[in-house]
Design a protein around this motif. Structure first.
Motif, PDB file in Angstrom:
ATOM      1  N   UNK A  53      73.306  53.849  47.572  1.00  0.00           N
ATOM      2  CA  UNK A  53      74.510  54.971  47.875  1.00  0.00           C
ATOM      3  C   UNK A  53      75.927  54.256  47.498  1.00  0.00           C
ATOM      4  N   UNK A  54      76.693  54.957  47.326  1.00  0.00           N
ATOM      5  CA  UNK A  54      78.091  54.885  47.031  1.00  0.00           C
ATOM      6  C   UNK A  54      78.539  54.385  48.356  1.00  0.00           C
ATOM      7  N   UNK A  55      78.477  55.106  49.377  1.00  0.00           N
ATOM      8  CA  UNK A  55      78.872  54.769  50.829  1.00  0.00           C
ATOM      9  C   UNK A  55      77.553  54.699  51.721  1.00  0.00           C
ATOM     10  N   UNK A  56      77.639  53.566  52.521  1.00  0.00           N
ATOM     11  CA  UNK A  56      76.495  53.498  53.363  1.00  0.00           C
ATOM     12  C   UNK A  56      76.687  54.233  54.614  1.00  0.00           C
ATOM     13  N   UNK A  57      77.656  54.780  54.915  1.00  0.00           N
ATOM     14  CA  UNK A  57      78.130  55.359  56.249  1.00  0.00           C
ATOM     15  C   UNK A  57      79.520  54.670  56.560  1.00  0.00           C
ATOM     16  N   UNK A  58      80.221  55.661  57.637  1.00  0.00           N
ATOM     17  CA  UNK A  58      81.532  55.169  57.744  1.00  0.00           C
ATOM     18  C   UNK A  58      81.576  55.342  59.355  1.00  0.00           C
ATOM     19  N   UNK A  63      76.938  48.026  59.755  1.00  0.00           N
ATOM     20  CA  UNK A  63      77.222  47.163  58.795  1.00  0.00           C
ATOM     21  C   UNK A  63      76.115  47.176  57.728  1.00  0.00           C
ATOM     22  N   UNK A  64      76.283  47.288  56.563  1.00  0.00           N
ATOM     23  CA  UNK A  64      75.616  47.373  55.421  1.00  0.00           C
ATOM     24  C   UNK A  64      75.045  46.459  54.590  1.00  0.00           C
ATOM     25  N   UNK A  65      74.157  46.668  53.772  1.00  0.00           N
ATOM     26  CA  UNK A  65      73.982  45.451  52.789  1.00  0.00           C
ATOM     27  C   UNK A  65      74.361  45.915  51.313  1.00  0.00           C
ATOM     28  N   UNK A  66      75.482  45.251  50.932  1.00  0.00           N
ATOM     29  CA  UNK A  66      75.810  45.622  49.678  1.00  0.00           C
ATOM     30  C   UNK A  66      75.337  45.004  48.523  1.00  0.00           C
ATOM     31  N   UNK A  67      75.318  45.730  47.173  1.00  0.00           N
ATOM     32  CA  UNK A  67      74.802  45.197  45.973  1.00  0.00           C
ATOM     33  C   UNK A  67      75.674  45.668  44.844  1.00  0.00           C
ATOM     34  N   UNK A  68      75.414  45.353  43.444  1.00  0.00           N
ATOM     35  CA  UNK A  68      76.005  46.052  42.337  1.00  0.00           C
ATOM     36  C   UNK A  68      74.932  46.460  41.468  1.00  0.00           C
ATOM     37  N   UNK A  69      75.285  47.902  41.008  1.00  0.00           N
ATOM     38  CA  UNK A  69      74.458  48.412  40.130  1.00  0.00           C
ATOM     39  C   UNK A  69      75.050  48.552  38.606  1.00  0.00           C
ATOM     40  N   UNK A  71      75.144  48.942  34.813  1.00  0.00           N
ATOM     41  CA  UNK A  71      74.990  50.054  34.007  1.00  0.00           C
ATOM     42  C   UNK A  71      74.568  49.375  32.508  1.00  0.00           C
ATOM     43  N   UNK A  72      74.203  50.074  31.626  1.00  0.00           N
ATOM     44  CA  UNK A  72      73.974  49.682  30.130  1.00  0.00           C
ATOM     45  C   UNK A  72      75.035  48.953  29.412  1.00  0.00           C
ATOM     46  N   UNK A  73      76.244  49.474  29.864  1.00  0.00           N
ATOM     47  CA  UNK A  73      77.260  48.555  29.371  1.00  0.00           C
ATOM     48  C   UNK A  73      77.898  47.125  29.940  1.00  0.00           C
ATOM     49  N   UNK A  74      76.503  46.838  30.975  1.00  0.00           N
ATOM     50  CA  UNK A  74      77.115  45.451  31.420  1.00  0.00           C
ATOM     51  C   UNK A  74      77.755  45.427  32.857  1.00  0.00           C
ATOM     52  N   UNK A  75      78.532  46.594  33.171  1.00  0.00           N
ATOM     53  CA  UNK A  75      79.487  46.788  34.098  1.00  0.00           C
ATOM     54  C   UNK A  75      78.943  47.013  35.238  1.00  0.00           C
ATOM     55  N   UNK A  76      79.327  46.363  36.339  1.00  0.00           N
ATOM     56  CA  UNK A  76      78.856  46.620  37.724  1.00  0.00           C
ATOM     57  C   UNK A  76      79.670  47.700  38.565  1.00  0.00           C
ATOM     58  N   UNK A  77      78.877  48.482  39.387  1.00  0.00           N
ATOM     59  CA  UNK A  77      79.550  49.313  40.395  1.00  0.00           C
ATOM     60  C   UNK A  77      79.027  48.806  41.822  1.00  0.00           C
ATOM     61  N   UNK A  78      79.755  48.687  42.678  1.00  0.00           N
ATOM     62  CA  UNK A  78      79.486  48.643  44.123  1.00  0.00           C
ATOM     63  C   UNK A  78      78.697  49.643  44.681  1.00  0.00           C
ATOM     64  N   UNK A  79      77.668  49.241  45.151  1.00  0.00           N
ATOM     65  CA  UNK A  79      76.776  50.146  45.964  1.00  0.00           C
ATOM     66  C   UNK A  79      76.120  49.595  47.054  1.00  0.00           C
ATOM     67  N   UNK A  80      75.385  50.340  47.862  1.00  0.00           N
ATOM     68  CA  UNK A  80      75.147  49.981  49.066  1.00  0.00           C
ATOM     69  C   UNK A  80      73.684  50.537  49.451  1.00  0.00           C
ATOM     70  N   UNK A 304      86.598  44.629  57.057  1.00  0.00           N
ATOM     71  CA  UNK A 304      85.963  45.336  55.684  1.00  0.00           C
ATOM     72  C   UNK A 304      86.089  46.767  56.108  1.00  0.00           C
ATOM     73  N   UNK A 305      85.886  47.362  55.030  1.00  0.00           N
ATOM     74  CA  UNK A 305      85.807  48.881  55.206  1.00  0.00           C
ATOM     75  C   UNK A 305      84.900  49.355  53.821  1.00  0.00           C
ATOM     76  N   UNK A 306      84.080  50.392  54.117  1.00  0.00           N
ATOM     77  CA  UNK A 306      83.423  51.057  53.094  1.00  0.00           C
ATOM     78  C   UNK A 306      83.878  52.208  52.655  1.00  0.00           C
ATOM     79  N   UNK A 307      83.814  52.587  51.193  1.00  0.00           N
ATOM     80  CA  UNK A 307      84.459  53.694  50.631  1.00  0.00           C
ATOM     81  C   UNK A 307      83.822  54.950  51.415  1.00  0.00           C
ATOM     82  N   UNK A 308      84.628  56.183  51.226  1.00  0.00           N
ATOM     83  CA  UNK A 308      84.018  57.365  51.690  1.00  0.00           C
ATOM     84  C   UNK A 308      83.226  57.968  50.570  1.00  0.00           C
ATOM     85  N   UNK A 309      82.440  58.749  51.104  1.00  0.00           N
ATOM     86  CA  UNK A 309      81.377  59.760  50.069  1.00  0.00           C
ATOM     87  C   UNK A 309      82.004  60.816  49.864  1.00  0.00           C
TER      88      UNK A 309
END
Length: 352
Positions: A53-58, A63-69, A71-80, A304-309
């Protein structure tokens, strides 16, 4: 039923240890099958939310586990990895579903103990148009079902027992704090539910309790709940801890008769919290304000803080009135099999 022995230090995958663990694991499977049948008979549609998910909860203390998604362009997007399927399931309610359930894994960081595991199974379900009394009744029925499937008449955790077939105790949080801690929570809130940490700290000091350096109301509330209140809940019979202070119910609507409290409950057996449910908040503007406040507090405490969905907040305008609840399935199995630790009921625990 006698308590199961503590887990040995040897790896869970050795044949001898697996043979000792296997009866509880087979009981887990039987309970899961019975729960799935209950959901089907009650006309719940089983859905399968994605864990990424883009946001693990607010909420401040989740506390969440973060990762990077990438894309085919090699650019990472923060995900949880999600801490609950709640946001996705409410989007499905907005889409038009009316009775849904999810039975799957969730992830929560900074949590490992006899009752906590970083990856665990959460059973979550929603009823459109029903009050939260309906999901409370579901919870009680599932506790009884787990006990009956295991062939026991009592749920057990360590030295505590609970009869799931006895009429549950229903107790407001304010009543529970007064009864078990001698604390008047309403004396530390104004008429709109705004809290005063110093007023709560003064009550604690007058009762001889240790007052920590952090005297924020939420932190003191959690300390009293954990130390004084929870050990007395669900002993002998199930406790429904009801009408949480509005400040401790970020996703629940306020009670119609008292703005200081909300339609939030937790279900306890043997001093163990098993379920957390709400009359769901559907006001997107109010939800945004609460999330912003929760994330500001998270940053103050944890840095730290998490983004809003934003999709979730947009979907709330289409979501009908509903009630919902999340139940820790592994804990339910623990109590139905008298297991002493959560790892005992997991087919394959996360390595430490």
């Amino acid at each position: 039923m006698k308590q199961s022995p503590p887990l040995p230090a040897s790896p869970w995958w050795t044949p001898q240890i697996h043979a000792d663990r296997r009866p509880i694991l087979l009981a887990r499977n039987r309970i899961e099958a019975a729960v799935r049948l209950y959901l089907a008979d009650a006309d719940f549609l089983l859905v399968d939310p994605p864990g990424l998910q883009r946001s693990p909860g607010n909420e401040t203390h989740l506390h969440a586990f973060g990762t990077s998604m990438i894309g085919n362009d090699g650019v990472g997007q923060a995900m949880y990895l999600h801490t609950s399927p709640e946001f996705t399931m409410k989007k499905l309610l907005a889409a038009g579903e009316t009775r849904i359930a999810s039975f799957g894994h969730v992830w929560r960081n900074r949590e490992r103990s006899a009752l906590h595991h970083p990856e665990f199974t959460l059973l979550e379900w929603y009823r459109v148009g029903d009050s939260y009394d309906a999901v409370i009744a579901d919870c009680v029925a599932l506790l009884q079902l787990a006990a009956a499937t295991s062939g026991v008449t009592a749920l057990i955790y360590r030295d505590r027992q609970c009869d799931p077939f006895a009429a549950p105790e229903r107790l407001s949080v304010v009543e529970a704090f007064m009864r078990h801690a001698g604390i008047d929570l309403f004396a530390s809130m104004d008429a709109d539910g705004v809290t005063d940490g110093r007023a709560l700290a003064q009550q604690m000091a007058a009762l001889g309790m240790v007052v920590p350096d952090d005297t924020s109301w939420s932190y003191l509330f959690s300390l009293i709940l954990t130390d004084k209140v929870e050990p007395n809940l669900g002993v002998g019979r199930v406790t429904v801890l009801d009408r949480y202070p509005a400040a401790e119910a970020a996703l629940a609507r306020r009670a119609g008769d008292d703005r200081r409290v909300s339609e939030r409950f937790e279900l306890y057996a043997c001093g163990v919290e098993l379920a957390n449910g709400f009359g769901e908040l559907t006001d997107a503007d109010e939800q945004r304000r609460r999330f912003v406040a929760e994330m500001a507090e998270k940053e103050r405490i944890y840095g730290e803080r998490y983004p809003l969905d934003e999709d979730f907040l947009a979907a709330l305008s289409l979501m009908p009135a509903a009630s919902g609840v999340a139940l820790g399935f592994d804990r339910l199995v623990m109590l139905a099999t008298a297991a002493p630790r959560i790892e005992a009921v997991l087919w394959a625990p996360v390595a430490q």
